[in-house]
Motif scaffolding. Sequence first.
Motif, mmCIF file in Angstrom:
data_model
loop_
_atom_site.group_PDB
_atom_site.id
_atom_site.type_symbol
_atom_site.label_atom_id
_atom_site.label_comp_id
_atom_site.label_asym_id
_atom_site.label_seq_id
_atom_site.Cartn_x
_atom_site.Cartn_y
_atom_site.Cartn_z
ATOM 1 N N ARG A 1 -11.714 2.902 0.699
ATOM 2 C CA ARG A 1 -10.386 3.491 0.824
ATOM 3 C C ARG A 1 -10.466 5.019 0.886
ATOM 4 O O ARG A 1 -9.788 5.659 1.699
ATOM 5 C CB ARG A 1 -9.515 3.039 -0.347
ATOM 6 N N ASN B 1 -8.055 2.901 10.505
ATOM 7 C CA ASN B 1 -9.376 2.287 10.495
ATOM 8 C C ASN B 1 -9.401 0.961 11.251
ATOM 9 O O ASN B 1 -10.453 0.520 11.719
ATOM 10 C CB ASN B 1 -9.819 2.075 9.041
ATOM 11 N N LEU C 1 0.837 -1.198 0.000
ATOM 12 C CA LEU C 1 0.000 0.000 0.000
ATOM 13 C C LEU C 1 0.874 1.251 0.000
ATOM 14 O O LEU C 1 1.928 1.277 0.643
ATOM 15 C CB LEU C 1 -0.901 0.012 1.234
ATOM 16 N N ASP D 1 -2.247 5.414 2.089
ATOM 17 C CA ASP D 1 -3.248 4.356 2.207
ATOM 18 C C ASP D 1 -2.957 3.451 3.400
ATOM 19 O O ASP D 1 -3.879 3.020 4.107
ATOM 20 C CB ASP D 1 -3.285 3.518 0.928
ATOM 21 N N ALA E 1 -11.742 6.118 4.301
ATOM 22 C CA ALA E 1 -10.714 5.975 5.332
ATOM 23 C C ALA E 1 -9.666 7.077 5.220
ATOM 24 O O ALA E 1 -9.209 7.627 6.229
ATOM 25 C CB ALA E 1 -10.057 4.601 5.221
ATOM 26 N N PHE F 1 -5.450 2.775 6.450
ATOM 27 C CA PHE F 1 -5.894 1.414 6.762
ATOM 28 C C PHE F 1 -5.651 1.084 8.234
ATOM 29 O O PHE F 1 -6.530 0.550 8.919
ATOM 30 C CB PHE F 1 -5.163 0.413 5.875
ATOM 31 N N PHE G 1 -10.176 -3.492 1.915
ATOM 32 C CA PHE G 1 -9.685 -2.115 1.786
ATOM 33 C C PHE G 1 -9.042 -1.898 0.420
ATOM 34 O O PHE G 1 -9.260 -0.871 -0.235
ATOM 35 C CB PHE G 1 -8.681 -1.833 2.909
ATOM 36 N N ARG H 1 -9.793 -7.827 6.108
ATOM 37 C CA ARG H 1 -10.050 -6.390 6.043
ATOM 38 C C ARG H 1 -9.076 -5.698 5.101
ATOM 39 O O ARG H 1 -9.425 -4.712 4.445
ATOM 40 C CB ARG H 1 -9.977 -5.798 7.445
ATOM 41 N N LEU H 2 -7.858 -6.205 5.028
ATOM 42 C CA LEU H 2 -6.889 -5.632 4.098
ATOM 43 C C LEU H 2 -7.332 -5.848 2.656
ATOM 44 O O LEU H 2 -7.238 -4.938 1.819
ATOM 45 C CB LEU H 2 -5.519 -6.264 4.341
#
Length: 301
Positions: free
Chosen positions: A175, A128, A117, A121, A178, A125, A168, A164-165
């Motif tokens: 994204r 969040n 990422l 980002d 977040a 992430f 996202f 969750r990754l």
Amino acid sequence: MRHCPVRVLALLCLAGLLAALPAPVRAQEKWTGPPVAGPASPPLSPVSPAPGADGSGAVRRQVSDARAFSATSTCFYGPQLDQGQAKRLCADQTRTKLLDAAVPGLASEPAVAAARLPPGDLRAFVDNLLRVAVADEEVRPVADGLAVGLTLRAETPADTLAERLAAFAANPELRAAALAETAARDRRAAEARLAAVPFGADREFRAMGMREEMREDAAFAARQVVPGMSMAGVKELLGNPPAMKQAVIGPESYVCAGYGRVWVVFRDGVVSCLRTRLDYVARYGTDCHCAGNYATILKND
């Protein structure tokens, strides 16, 4: 014909009468010995207790492999703020400090590293993902304001990290939301740092023996103060600044402490540069920064 004697006939009659009488009832004797055992019952098979009947198996403790992080801040605010405002501002500042500690910690996770990422980002992430709770909080009224000490702790759920990754990375709307939330949080943290009185919390909570005499020698400051030093470290060397300015530029907060012929410029609480004078830059709308005329900069990070 011969006749039976009379005596014999009498005996026969008596015998017939006795035979016709009912037999006497004999009383049954009571059995005084041990009771007669009946048929043996088959042995009972052992019965296993129902699961959880004694409570031992009802609750199972599972060892969590969630990553844990913590951050502590000491914040000082002037008398114009009440306790609720002071606690909220210090929480905003500490929450971002906690995020700064969690990002590099989670970046090394195999699933996160493989996702590659971008830095923004990744920060959004992790922000969040954190589950934040207050571990310790103290508000201490002082003569010239409020001092707040706050420790936040956070965990990241390891069991749902990969799921969750993936969500996202695959969902642009998630994204974007977040990223916007993290940007707003960083902005509130910068405003909280701006509202705080620099140096005050260290004085109140740590009671360090700091020199109060100002040293106006620019050469001394240039030798002793280096980028990366904290506000408390600078104050220990130079004392309280007689002049001070503050500014917020994007997500970063700046504090410019004037010590005679040298200005120490802090960015987000640590020394970013030393300069002989401040230089106004129109696009920033302030002169408290480390940009502009580089001829005025003595040291820079």
